[in-house]
Design a protein around this motif. Structure first.
Motif, PDB file in Angstrom:
ATOM      1  N   PHE A 140      36.898  44.995  43.079  1.00 42.27           N
ATOM      2  CA  PHE A 140      37.055  45.871  41.925  1.00 42.27           C
ATOM      3  C   PHE A 140      36.098  45.443  40.820  1.00 42.27           C
ATOM      4  O   PHE A 140      35.702  44.273  40.733  1.00 42.27           O
ATOM      5  CB  PHE A 140      38.500  45.832  41.402  1.00 42.27           C
ATOM      6  N   ALA A 141      35.759  46.397  39.966  1.00 39.89           N
ATOM      7  CA  ALA A 141      34.832  46.118  38.868  1.00 39.89           C
ATOM      8  C   ALA A 141      35.491  45.255  37.799  1.00 39.89           C
ATOM      9  O   ALA A 141      36.720  45.199  37.680  1.00 39.89           O
ATOM     10  CB  ALA A 141      34.349  47.435  38.256  1.00 39.89           C
ATOM     11  N   ASP A 142      34.670  44.600  37.004  1.00 38.85           N
ATOM     12  CA  ASP A 142      35.162  43.795  35.891  1.00 38.85           C
ATOM     13  C   ASP A 142      36.020  44.661  34.964  1.00 38.85           C
ATOM     14  O   ASP A 142      35.686  45.820  34.682  1.00 38.85           O
ATOM     15  CB  ASP A 142      33.998  43.226  35.083  1.00 38.85           C
ATOM     16  N   GLY A 143      37.118  44.079  34.471  1.00 35.56           N
ATOM     17  CA  GLY A 143      37.914  44.738  33.442  1.00 35.56           C
ATOM     18  C   GLY A 143      38.588  46.021  33.859  1.00 35.56           C
ATOM     19  O   GLY A 143      38.820  46.901  33.034  1.00 35.56           O
ATOM     20  N   THR A 144      38.937  46.163  35.136  1.00 34.08           N
ATOM     21  CA  THR A 144      39.527  47.418  35.628  1.00 34.08           C
ATOM     22  C   THR A 144      41.003  47.553  35.255  1.00 34.08           C
ATOM     23  O   THR A 144      41.483  48.663  35.016  1.00 34.08           O
ATOM     24  CB  THR A 144      39.386  47.504  37.162  1.00 34.08           C
ATOM     25  N   PHE A 145      41.741  46.451  35.191  1.00 32.80           N
ATOM     26  CA  PHE A 145      43.205  46.523  35.107  1.00 32.80           C
ATOM     27  C   PHE A 145      43.734  45.883  33.824  1.00 32.80           C
ATOM     28  O   PHE A 145      43.240  44.852  33.379  1.00 32.80           O
ATOM     29  CB  PHE A 145      43.828  45.813  36.314  1.00 32.80           C
ATOM     30  N   ASP A 146      44.779  46.493  33.274  1.00 32.12           N
ATOM     31  CA  ASP A 146      45.453  45.856  32.142  1.00 32.12           C
ATOM     32  C   ASP A 146      46.652  45.028  32.587  1.00 32.12           C
ATOM     33  O   ASP A 146      47.217  44.269  31.799  1.00 32.12           O
ATOM     34  CB  ASP A 146      45.864  46.882  31.079  1.00 32.12           C
ATOM     35  N   LEU A 147      47.037  45.135  33.881  1.00 32.77           N
ATOM     36  CA  LEU A 147      48.110  44.302  34.430  1.00 32.77           C
ATOM     37  C   LEU A 147      47.775  43.945  35.872  1.00 32.77           C
ATOM     38  O   LEU A 147      47.540  44.817  36.702  1.00 32.77           O
ATOM     39  CB  LEU A 147      49.456  45.044  34.380  1.00 32.77           C
ATOM     40  N   VAL A 148      47.728  42.647  36.170  1.00 27.90           N
ATOM     41  CA  VAL A 148      47.571  42.148  37.533  1.00 27.90           C
ATOM     42  C   VAL A 148      48.837  41.379  37.875  1.00 27.90           C
ATOM     43  O   VAL A 148      49.310  40.542  37.082  1.00 27.90           O
ATOM     44  CB  VAL A 148      46.333  41.245  37.672  1.00 27.90           C
ATOM     45  N   VAL A 149      49.412  41.662  39.047  1.00 27.49           N
ATOM     46  CA  VAL A 149      50.674  41.047  39.440  1.00 27.49           C
ATOM     47  C   VAL A 149      50.562  40.509  40.857  1.00 27.49           C
ATOM     48  O   VAL A 149      49.688  40.914  41.629  1.00 27.49           O
ATOM     49  CB  VAL A 149      51.844  42.053  39.336  1.00 27.49           C
ATOM     50  N   SER A 150      51.473  39.608  41.209  1.00 26.47           N
ATOM     51  CA  SER A 150      51.523  39.108  42.574  1.00 26.47           C
ATOM     52  C   SER A 150      52.840  38.375  42.783  1.00 26.47           C
ATOM     53  O   SER A 150      53.334  37.695  41.880  1.00 26.47           O
ATOM     54  CB  SER A 150      50.353  38.159  42.867  1.00 26.47           C
ATOM     55  N   ARG A 151      53.409  38.521  43.966  1.00 20.03           N
ATOM     56  CA  ARG A 151      54.587  37.744  44.343  1.00 20.03           C
ATOM     57  C   ARG A 151      54.207  36.869  45.525  1.00 20.03           C
ATOM     58  O   ARG A 151      53.896  37.352  46.600  1.00 20.03           O
ATOM     59  CB  ARG A 151      55.761  38.644  44.706  1.00 20.03           C
TER      60      ARG A 151
END
Length: 278
Positions: free
Chosen positions: A116-127
Protein backbone atom coordinates in the motif's frame (compact mmCIF):
# COMPACT_ATOMS: atom_id res chain seq x y z
CA UNK A 1 -29.09 -47.02 29.07
CA UNK A 2 -25.61 -48.31 28.34
CA UNK A 3 -22.44 -46.96 29.88
CA UNK A 4 -21.10 -43.80 28.25
CA UNK A 5 -18.20 -44.50 25.93
CA UNK A 6 -14.89 -43.04 27.02
CA UNK A 7 -12.84 -42.20 23.91
CA UNK A 8 -9.54 -44.02 23.64
CA UNK A 9 -6.19 -42.32 23.11
CA UNK A 10 -6.27 -43.39 19.46
CA UNK A 11 -9.77 -41.99 18.92
CA UNK A 12 -8.91 -38.65 20.50
CA UNK A 13 -5.68 -38.36 18.51
CA UNK A 14 -7.53 -39.11 15.28
CA UNK A 15 -10.15 -36.49 16.07
CA UNK A 16 -7.62 -33.79 16.94
CA UNK A 17 -5.65 -34.57 13.79
CA UNK A 18 -8.69 -34.35 11.47
CA UNK A 19 -10.26 -31.00 12.48
CA UNK A 20 -9.66 -28.28 9.85
CA UNK A 21 -7.24 -25.58 10.99
CA UNK A 22 -8.17 -22.68 8.68
CA UNK A 23 -9.02 -19.31 10.20
CA UNK A 24 -9.05 -18.15 13.81
CA UNK A 25 -12.38 -19.65 14.82
CA UNK A 26 -11.75 -21.55 18.05
CA UNK A 27 -15.34 -22.69 18.64
CA UNK A 28 -14.34 -26.38 18.23
CA UNK A 29 -12.50 -26.14 21.57
CA UNK A 30 -15.72 -25.47 23.51
CA UNK A 31 -15.93 -28.02 26.31
CA UNK A 32 -12.42 -29.32 25.51
CA UNK A 33 -10.19 -26.36 26.30
CA UNK A 34 -10.64 -22.95 27.90
CA UNK A 35 -8.70 -19.69 27.85
CA UNK A 36 -9.43 -16.62 29.95
CA UNK A 37 -9.90 -13.47 27.85
CA UNK A 38 -8.07 -10.18 28.38
CA UNK A 39 -10.00 -7.60 30.36
CA UNK A 40 -9.86 -5.04 27.53
CA UNK A 41 -12.06 -7.19 25.23
CA UNK A 42 -10.14 -6.47 22.05
CA UNK A 43 -12.80 -7.28 19.43
CA UNK A 44 -15.39 -5.09 21.15
CA UNK A 45 -12.87 -2.27 21.64
CA UNK A 46 -11.96 -2.59 17.97
CA UNK A 47 -15.61 -2.05 17.00
CA UNK A 48 -15.47 1.36 18.66
CA UNK A 49 -12.30 2.29 16.80
CA UNK A 50 -13.76 1.20 13.46
CA UNK A 51 -16.79 3.41 13.96
CA UNK A 52 -14.56 6.49 14.09
CA UNK A 53 -12.22 5.56 11.22
CA UNK A 54 -12.32 6.29 7.49
CA UNK A 55 -9.62 4.02 6.00
CA UNK A 56 -8.69 0.82 7.88
CA UNK A 57 -6.07 -1.90 7.38
CA UNK A 58 -6.26 -5.21 9.28
CA UNK A 59 -2.85 -6.93 9.13
CA UNK A 60 -2.69 -10.77 9.20
CA UNK A 61 -6.46 -11.11 9.48
CA UNK A 62 -6.46 -14.93 9.66
CA UNK A 63 -9.88 -16.07 8.48
CA UNK A 64 -11.29 -12.58 9.04
CA UNK A 65 -13.35 -13.60 12.06
CA UNK A 66 -12.26 -10.84 14.43
CA UNK A 67 -12.63 -8.09 11.83
CA UNK A 68 -16.04 -9.45 10.82
CA UNK A 69 -17.19 -9.44 14.45
CA UNK A 70 -15.98 -5.87 15.01
CA UNK A 71 -17.45 -4.51 11.77
CA UNK A 72 -20.78 -6.06 12.71
CA UNK A 73 -20.79 -4.04 15.93
CA UNK A 74 -19.30 -0.76 14.68
CA UNK A 75 -21.62 2.26 14.78
CA UNK A 76 -20.65 3.11 11.19
CA UNK A 77 -18.50 1.32 8.66
CA UNK A 78 -15.24 2.88 7.45
CA UNK A 79 -15.26 4.13 3.87
CA UNK A 80 -12.37 1.78 3.04
CA UNK A 81 -11.45 -1.45 4.83
CA UNK A 82 -8.65 -3.72 3.61
CA UNK A 83 -7.17 -6.86 5.18
CA UNK A 84 -3.96 -8.76 4.47
CA UNK A 85 -3.28 -12.47 5.00
CA UNK A 86 -0.41 -14.69 3.97
CA UNK A 87 -1.68 -18.28 4.30
CA UNK A 88 -3.69 -19.30 1.19
CA UNK A 89 -6.43 -21.28 3.02
CA UNK A 90 -7.03 -18.27 5.26
CA UNK A 91 -7.03 -15.89 2.28
CA UNK A 92 -9.90 -17.87 0.78
CA UNK A 93 -11.75 -18.11 4.10
CA UNK A 94 -11.38 -14.38 4.87
CA UNK A 95 -12.39 -13.38 1.34
CA UNK A 96 -15.60 -15.41 1.57
CA UNK A 97 -16.43 -14.12 5.05
CA UNK A 98 -15.66 -10.43 4.49
CA UNK A 99 -16.91 -9.96 0.94
CA UNK A 100 -20.41 -9.00 2.06
CA UNK A 101 -18.94 -6.24 4.22
CA UNK A 102 -17.08 -4.73 1.27
CA UNK A 103 -13.65 -5.66 2.62
CA UNK A 104 -10.87 -6.35 0.12
CA UNK A 105 -8.59 -9.19 1.26
CA UNK A 106 -5.06 -8.94 -0.16
CA UNK A 107 -2.77 -11.98 -0.25
CA UNK A 108 0.52 -10.76 1.23
CA UNK A 109 3.27 -12.71 3.04
CA UNK A 110 3.55 -11.64 6.67
CA UNK A 111 7.25 -10.79 6.28
CA UNK A 112 6.89 -8.75 3.07
CA UNK A 113 6.44 -4.97 2.78
CA UNK A 114 2.80 -3.91 2.95
CA UNK A 115 1.48 -3.45 -0.62
CA UNK A 116 0.00 0.00 0.00
CA UNK A 117 1.05 3.59 -0.58
CA UNK A 118 2.45 5.79 2.17
CA UNK A 119 -0.17 7.37 4.42
CA UNK A 120 -3.13 5.36 3.11
CA UNK A 121 -4.83 4.49 6.42
CA UNK A 122 -5.93 6.40 9.49
CA UNK A 123 -6.30 3.13 11.46
CA UNK A 124 -4.13 0.00 11.26
CA UNK A 125 -5.16 -2.97 13.40
CA UNK A 126 -4.03 -6.53 14.02
CA UNK A 127 -4.84 -9.41 16.35
CA UNK A 128 -1.85 -11.60 17.09
CA UNK A 129 0.58 -10.60 14.31
CA UNK A 130 3.51 -12.99 14.03
CA UNK A 131 5.94 -10.05 13.98
CA UNK A 132 4.86 -6.38 13.98
CA UNK A 133 6.82 -4.67 11.20
CA UNK A 134 6.91 -1.24 12.74
CA UNK A 135 8.48 0.68 9.86
CA UNK A 136 5.82 -0.59 7.48
CA UNK A 137 3.01 0.14 9.94
CA UNK A 138 4.33 3.68 10.38
CA UNK A 139 4.74 4.14 6.63
CA UNK A 140 1.15 3.27 5.68
CA UNK A 141 -0.39 5.28 8.53
CA UNK A 142 -1.52 8.82 7.87
CA UNK A 143 0.00 11.47 10.15
CA UNK A 144 -2.21 11.40 13.23
CA UNK A 145 -3.29 7.82 12.47
CA UNK A 146 -3.45 5.00 15.03
CA UNK A 147 -2.16 1.45 15.37
CA UNK A 148 -4.46 -0.59 17.65
CA UNK A 149 -3.66 -4.26 18.17
CA UNK A 150 -3.56 -7.24 20.50
CA UNK A 151 -0.21 -9.03 20.49
CA UNK A 152 0.89 -12.38 21.86
CA UNK A 153 3.30 -11.82 24.73
CA UNK A 154 6.51 -13.52 25.87
CA UNK A 155 6.52 -17.15 26.99
CA UNK A 156 2.89 -17.67 25.93
CA UNK A 157 1.62 -21.22 26.61
CA UNK A 158 5.20 -22.24 27.37
CA UNK A 159 4.06 -24.89 29.85
CA UNK A 160 2.85 -26.79 26.78
CA UNK A 161 5.76 -25.79 24.54
CA UNK A 162 8.32 -26.95 27.10
CA UNK A 163 6.44 -30.17 27.78
CA UNK A 164 7.23 -31.15 24.18
CA UNK A 165 10.49 -29.30 23.49
CA UNK A 166 12.12 -29.08 26.91
CA UNK A 167 13.35 -25.88 28.60
CA UNK A 168 13.72 -22.99 26.18
CA UNK A 169 16.50 -20.38 26.22
CA UNK A 170 15.70 -17.13 27.98
CA UNK A 171 16.08 -15.25 24.69
CA UNK A 172 13.29 -17.36 23.17
CA UNK A 173 11.06 -16.91 26.22
CA UNK A 174 11.46 -13.12 25.97
CA UNK A 175 11.01 -12.97 22.20
CA UNK A 176 7.78 -10.96 22.28
CA UNK A 177 8.53 -8.74 25.23
CA UNK A 178 6.13 -5.73 25.16
CA UNK A 179 8.88 -3.31 26.18
CA UNK A 180 11.01 -4.44 23.25
CA UNK A 181 8.02 -3.91 20.99
CA UNK A 182 7.46 -0.47 22.51
CA UNK A 183 11.07 0.38 21.65
CA UNK A 184 10.59 -0.92 18.10
CA UNK A 185 7.47 1.19 17.62
CA UNK A 186 9.21 4.30 18.92
CA UNK A 187 12.24 3.66 16.70
CA UNK A 188 9.87 3.66 13.71
CA UNK A 189 8.60 7.08 14.74
CA UNK A 190 5.37 6.09 16.48
CA UNK A 191 4.19 7.49 19.80
CA UNK A 192 3.09 4.73 22.15
CA UNK A 193 -0.09 5.80 23.92
CA UNK A 194 -0.63 2.64 25.97
CA UNK A 195 0.65 -0.91 26.45
CA UNK A 196 -1.33 -3.22 28.74
CA UNK A 197 -0.25 -6.80 29.48
CA UNK A 198 -2.04 -9.74 31.09
CA UNK A 199 -1.27 -13.40 31.86
CA UNK A 200 -4.29 -15.66 31.34
CA UNK A 201 -5.11 -19.20 32.47
CA UNK A 202 -5.65 -21.94 29.89
CA UNK A 203 -6.85 -25.51 30.43
CA UNK A 204 -6.68 -28.47 28.04
CA UNK A 205 -9.26 -31.11 28.98
CA UNK A 206 -8.27 -33.85 26.52
CA UNK A 207 -5.42 -34.78 24.20
CA UNK A 208 -7.50 -34.03 21.08
CA UNK A 209 -7.54 -30.36 22.12
CA UNK A 210 -3.76 -30.38 22.53
CA UNK A 211 -3.26 -31.93 19.08
CA UNK A 212 -5.63 -29.51 17.36
CA UNK A 213 -4.08 -26.51 19.14
CA UNK A 214 -0.54 -27.46 18.08
CA UNK A 215 -1.68 -28.05 14.48
CA UNK A 216 -3.45 -24.69 14.42
CA UNK A 217 -0.84 -22.52 16.17
CA UNK A 218 2.06 -23.97 14.21
CA UNK A 219 4.87 -21.87 15.70
CA UNK A 220 4.36 -23.30 19.19
CA UNK A 221 6.06 -26.65 18.45
CA UNK A 222 7.62 -26.22 15.00
CA UNK A 223 7.22 -29.29 12.81
CA UNK A 224 4.70 -30.87 15.18
CA UNK A 225 3.21 -34.16 14.00
CA UNK A 226 1.35 -36.82 15.94
CA UNK A 227 3.84 -39.44 14.77
CA UNK A 228 6.90 -37.51 15.94
CA UNK A 229 5.49 -36.84 19.40
CA UNK A 230 3.38 -39.95 19.97
CA UNK A 231 5.15 -41.02 23.21
CA UNK A 232 4.81 -37.56 24.78
CA UNK A 233 1.19 -37.30 23.63
CA UNK A 234 0.36 -40.67 25.15
CA UNK A 235 2.00 -39.72 28.45
CA UNK A 236 0.12 -36.42 28.51
CA UNK A 237 -3.15 -38.23 27.74
CA UNK A 238 -2.61 -40.47 30.77
CA UNK A 239 -1.69 -37.46 32.92
CA UNK A 240 -4.90 -35.61 31.97
CA UNK A 241 -6.96 -38.74 32.64
CA UNK A 242 -5.46 -39.20 36.10
CA UNK A 243 -4.82 -35.62 37.27
CA UNK A 244 -7.29 -33.45 35.36
CA UNK A 245 -6.79 -30.64 32.83
CA UNK A 246 -3.33 -29.60 31.70
CA UNK A 247 -2.92 -25.97 32.83
CA UNK A 248 -0.93 -23.39 30.88
CA UNK A 249 -0.94 -19.60 30.64
CA UNK A 250 -1.19 -17.35 27.61
CA UNK A 251 0.24 -13.83 27.60
CA UNK A 252 -1.33 -10.94 25.71
CA UNK A 253 -0.69 -7.24 25.43
CA UNK A 254 -2.77 -4.41 24.02
CA UNK A 255 -0.90 -1.91 21.84
CA UNK A 256 -2.19 1.60 21.18
CA UNK A 257 0.19 3.85 19.23
CA UNK A 258 -0.14 6.78 16.89
CA UNK A 259 1.87 8.42 14.14
CA UNK A 260 2.71 12.04 14.97
CA UNK A 261 1.24 14.69 12.72
CA UNK A 262 4.84 15.76 12.10
CA UNK A 263 7.26 12.88 11.46
CA UNK A 264 10.27 14.70 12.95
CA UNK A 265 12.55 13.61 10.13
CA UNK A 266 12.02 9.85 10.51
CA UNK A 267 12.62 7.96 7.29
CA UNK A 268 11.33 4.36 7.30
CA UNK A 269 13.71 1.91 5.70
CA UNK A 270 11.50 -1.14 5.21
CA UNK A 271 10.27 -4.02 7.35
CA UNK A 272 12.24 -5.38 10.25
CA UNK A 273 13.48 -8.93 10.16
CA UNK A 274 13.00 -11.07 13.22
CA UNK A 275 12.49 -14.63 14.46
CA UNK A 276 9.08 -16.19 14.84
CA UNK A 277 8.70 -16.59 18.59
CA UNK A 278 6.06 -18.49 20.52
Amino acid sequence: MGAQHTPTFEELIAEGASVPTEGWDFSWFEGRATEARPSWRYAESLAGRLGAARAVLDIQTGGGEVLDFALGRAATAPTLTVATEGWPPNVAKATALLRSRGVAVVAAPQDAPLPFADGTFDLVVSRHPVVPHWDEIARVLQPGGTYFAQHVGPGSVFELVEYFLGPQPEEVRRGRDPERERAGAEAAGLEVVEVRAERLRMEFHDIAAVVHFLRKVVWMVPGFTVEAYEPRLRALHERIRSEGPFVAHSTRHLFDARKPRRTLGHHPTGPEAGPVDA
